[in-house]
Design an enzyme around this catalytic site. Structure first.
Site, short mmCIF file in Angstrom:
data_model
loop_
_atom_site.label_atom_id
_atom_site.label_comp_id
_atom_site.label_asym_id
_atom_site.label_seq_id
_atom_site.Cartn_x
_atom_site.Cartn_y
_atom_site.Cartn_z
CD GLN A 1 -3.04 -0.71 0.05
OE1 GLN A 1 -3.54 0.40 -0.19
NE2 GLN A 1 -2.90 -1.73 -0.91
CG HIS B 1 -1.69 2.39 -4.03
ND1 HIS B 1 -2.12 2.03 -5.04
CD2 HIS B 1 -1.90 1.21 -3.10
CE1 HIS B 1 -2.51 1.04 -5.23
NE2 HIS B 1 -2.59 0.55 -3.93
CD GLU C 1 -8.55 1.38 0.11
OE1 GLU C 1 -8.82 1.42 -0.81
OE2 GLU C 1 -7.36 1.87 0.55
CG HIS C 2 -6.90 -2.64 1.82
ND1 HIS C 2 -6.55 -1.36 1.08
CD2 HIS C 2 -7.53 -3.19 0.63
CE1 HIS C 2 -6.80 -1.43 0.05
NE2 HIS C 2 -7.51 -2.45 -0.45
CG ASP D 1 -5.52 -4.16 -4.58
OD1 ASP D 1 -6.63 -3.92 -4.18
OD2 ASP D 1 -4.18 -3.61 -4.45
CG HIS E 1 -51.78 12.76 4.36
ND1 HIS E 1 -51.47 13.86 3.43
CD2 HIS E 1 -50.52 11.99 4.04
CE1 HIS E 1 -50.31 14.02 3.06
NE2 HIS E 1 -49.88 12.63 3.20
#
Length: 846
Positions: free
Chosen positions: A672, A675, A741-742, A775, A834
């Site tokens: 990661q 990235h 996230e992971h 991934d 109503h």
């Protein structure tokens, strides 16, 4: 920031002393070696000759403020670790969008070469290089007008003026007066049009407040003498009658361009008419000590202590060494301050004796601060205690690194411990970098508005501008030409297998039957799923190949039954799309492929154009421009489009205990970290020994140095953290608060801990489940919530491409039982219509 940047040519050497007073000067390497000292030279390099890196390091170490270099050389300097504030990127106006994010972050500004100054074009480039300095060099033979200079400054750009276009004579059609250019942006709110002017010493201590005019500034720049504007008597040439003259060191505008600062070397009794150095009273501190010592050097009586110091160099040297030793021994704060004051006294006496003042010391400090290569910093041998003269008292259990890299080159994470930290400190560990979404939305809005207003014409222009691809049409419709999908057989086989795995998992998510519930006799409620009709899938890329993202977005859209699937991805410079992505587009049944990227692609899908179908929901990751555009269009009611989820930097949290393989853990962290420099990497260490942590750190360092993207990792890993936890339960509780996230579980009996996970995008269980499999091809989706949004959002799944509709059916008997309840509640809220809709049916059914 200078008002303009002079570019020295052969005719401008005589102007150097004048230009140096107004700010930096751009010069060639040859000129630099023959010019007088100046602390703000910029060296320009049009090409990259052999061994130039060593020369650049030498120039920067000698005090050159910045180097102006082409793209290839800029990449080399960034990779060599040269600070961004020392690099300006030399760029032709047509190539600015080819600059990568790494280069954009690695430089402090841009030296833009353009045939002529086009304010609109410069504005676009300025937005592309937001928060960076911008210098604009035009190849025209005439200088820009003063109004053009002001327009450039208004958008944060400074004109580059060759010295052949500058003069000390009045401004003409082919030359501009140096003072006129310098004062182009200045404004005055005074009726007399004068500018408040702060006069300071070389070291920045205030001497007084005066006023300047264009005429006085012009004379100061040209003569190098302090000249101001008296409100009563006209031009005031400081010291003309008193002898207390000034040499002007520099003249600067303030941030609002409505006042000036003169840095001067003051001669004579001082600046003030009361024969004091400053109009604001007597000075103190080091400037006062310097003044006293200079006075004593000139007139101290024989036999006085200060005279003895000046006359007896051995005594002065002994006192400096004595006071340095006493400062080293001091421990109490008062003692440290007292001994430091003594040392400064004797050190400054030595300087004054040698003709050196505080200004020279500060210049030397500034020059040292500009060095980009450093000595080890070790003490000389005769000041160093030998290691064997005293037994070690260290109790550290940290092993010595076995890495072959230099100690200061090690790539390491920061360390924290959950034991004993405060709630505020824990909150800091959970924080991500602040995302300035408002600023990015403001930058992308003009692009989005342009595509919305002009459709395909704007889309094609922006694609040519940002992606350098000249297209006649931005959309490709099926059937796709076979030649556009020709890929390596091994790659095709891998894509096909990934397709099957991902499709199998996402097909299992489809709701097969409608939900039907009889809430009371005669009242039946149901819920059923329907696909979102038109979806837009953003696949980042261009020169990159990202078929995995196309799979992750296209397959659930296909499985959900979306009628239109528009896949958008940036084209390559030749106008084509990578064949791998085209192959996936074919497999997932894309109804259109949009050859565009960035905010313009998002806008085209959100609003539709003459050829691009409008979509109802936009999916997919992207850079900050894409993310900001998605956030902008989802809040526009005219677009009527939604997005998948908020996005942020990629992130992973790894929980590891004594069973973890250090190499596996390090590999997961780095997968990661590579990235981007803003990637978030967290290791939660469960009762790991110092030796085990050291093994993981060594693996991170060794594996990182073997990566092609090591320069990215070198920035992301030091911002990441190792958090020590006492148990797996404490570690998972921290992870649930962090909402990664992971989430990767390197734990003994890892599967049993999954039940405790409450907040995560996707979980990877056990030592042989790397995040990379998720991934690409395990079957789960890799488009996941980041930045803590896993507390509220799911990752992309089949249901993301569906909406749920509810229905109800009531029999006459059911209405008899339910109707009175509804009518009572409607009456309670004062909604008679109503209630009437119920009662009219009840009466008809009596």
């Amino acid at each position: 920031m200078p008002v303009f940047l002079p570019l020295l040519d052969e005719s401008g050497v005589d102007l150097v002393p004048i230009l140096a007073r107004s700010g930096p000067i751009a010069v060639s390497p040859t000129q630099f070696s023959h010019l007088p000292p100046h602390n703000q030279y910029y060296i320009t390099l049009e090409s990259s000759p052999d061994a130039i890196l060593d020369n650049i390091l030498s120039w920067l170490n000698e005090g050159v403020e910045k180097v102006i270099v082409p793209l290839t050389l800029a990449k080399d300097l960034i990779a060599a670790g040269i600070p961004s504030e020392r690099i300006l990127l030399l760029l032709d106006v047509g190539n600015f969008s080819a600059v990568s994010d790494t280069v954009r972050r690695g430089v402090s500004g841009v030296f833009l070469k353009t045939p002529a100054i086009d304010i609109d074009l410069v504005t676009s480039v300025s937005k592309f290089f937001a928060n960076s300095a911008m210098y604009v060099s035009s190849s025209t033979t005439s200088p820009p007008t003063l109004s053009t200079i002001r327009e450039l400054l208004a958008i944060g750009a400074q004109p580059v003026l060759p010295s052949s276009q500058l003069t000390v004579a009045p401004t003409s059609a082919d030359r501009v007066n140096v003072a006129d250019a310098f004062l182009a942006p200045i404004v005055s709110d005074r009726p007399d049009g004068l500018f408040p002017t702060v006069v300071s010493s070389e070291t920045g201590h205030s001497l007084g407040l005066v006023y300047s005019s264009v005429e006085s500034v012009r004379e100061s720049l040209i003569t190098g003498k302090g000249v101001y504007q008296s409100r009563k008597h006209g031009l005031w040439r400081k010291g003309e009658t008193s002898g207390a003259t000034q040499d002007v060191v520099s003249i600067r505008l303030d941030c609002d361009s409505d006042s000036l600062e003169f840095r001067v070397k003051q001669h004579g009794a001082g600046f003030c008419h009361l024969n004091r150095q400053s109009c604001f009273g007597e000075i103190g501190g080091l400037p006062a000590l310097e003044s006293t010592l200079r006075s004593r050097l000139a007139s101290a009586p024989g036999g006085s202590y200060t005279r003895r110091l000046f006359d007896d160099s051995s005594l002065l040297h002994s006192k400096i060494m004595e006071e340095a030793d006493e400062l080293c021994r001091a421990e109490d704060t008062k003692d440290v301050a007292f001994e430091a004051a003594d040392l400064l006294y004797f050190a400054l006496a030595k300087c004054v004796q040698a003709g050196v003042g505080i200004a020279e010391i500060e210049r030397s400090l500034n020059a040292k601060a500009k060095r980009v290569t450093r000595r080890p910093g070790n003490a000389k041998p005769h000041w160093t205690k030998q290691a064997d003269t005293k037994p070690s008292t260290s109790t550290s259990t940290q092993p010595v690194s076995s890495s072959c890299h230099k100690a200061d080159d090690r790539i390491r994470m920061r360390m924290s411990d959950l034991a004993g930290i405060t709630s505020e400190q824990r909150a800091q560990l959970l924080k991500r970098p602040v995302l300035k979404s408002d600023e990015m939305i403001a930058k992308v809005k003009p692009i989005v508005d342009d595509v919305r207003a002009r459709g395909d014409a704007a889309l094609l222009e922006l694609t040519a501008k940002f992606d350098k691809a000249q297209l006649t049409s931005a959309v490709v419709f099926p059937p796709f030409a076979p030649e556009t999908m020709q890929i390596d057989p091994d790659v095709q086989a891998a894509i096909d297998q990934a397709y099957l795995n991902i499709r199998k998992f996402h097909e299992a998510q489809v709701a097969q039957d409608a939900l039907v519930v009889e809430t009371m006799p005669g009242v039946v409620c149901s819920r059923f799923a329907r696909p979102i009709g038109r979806v837009g899938l953003y696949v980042p890329g261009g020169t990159a190949i990202l078929p995995s993202t196309a799979l992750m977005l296209g397959i659930p859209a296909q499985v959900a039954g979306c009628k239109e699937i528009v896949l958008a991805t940036p084209p390559r410079p030749d106008g084509s799309i990578s064949p791998e992505v085209m192959y996936v587009a074919h497999r997932v049944g894309a109804s259109a492929v949009l050859k565009a990227g960035g905010a313009q692609a998002v806008a085209a899908m959100a609003y539709g154009t003459e050829t691009v179908p409008k979509v109802d929901k936009i999916f997919g990751p992207g850079n900050q421009w894409v993310t900001a555009a998605k956030m902008l269009v989802q809040n526009d009611t005219d677009a009527l489009v939604s997005i998948d989820m908020p996005a942020g930097p990629s992130e992973v949290l790894v929980i590891a205990d004594h069973t973890a393989n250090p190499a596996f853990v390090a590999a997961d962290l780095l997968s990661q970290a590579e990235h981007g420099v803003d990637s978030q990497v967290v290791l939660v260490a469960v009762s790991l020994t110092p030796e085990k942590l050291a093994e993981i750190e060594q693996e991170v360092d060794a594996q990182a140095h073997a990566l092609s993207r090591v320069d990215i990792v070198r920035q992301s890993i030091p911002k990441s953290i190792v958090v020590k936890a006492s148990s797996a339960q404490e570690a998972i509780a921290f992870s649930n608060d962090y909402a990664p996230e992971h989430l990767i579980l390197h734990l003994e009996n890892a599967p049993k801990h999954v039940a405790s996970v409450e907040n995560a995008g996707s979980v990877f269980v056990g030592p042989f489940t790397p995040e990379s499999c998720g991934d690409y091809a395990s079957g789960t989706n890799h488009t996941l919530p980041t930045n803590g949004y896993a507390r509220q959002f799911s990752g992309v799944n089949t249901l993301s491409f569906q909406k749920h509709i509810t229905s109800q059916q009531i029999t006459p008997e059911g209405l008899k039982k339910l109707g009175p309840v509804v009518a009572t509640l409607a009456d309670c809220e004062g909604l008679q219509a109503h209630a009437n809709a119920v009662r009219i049916r009840l009466r008809a059914n009596e």
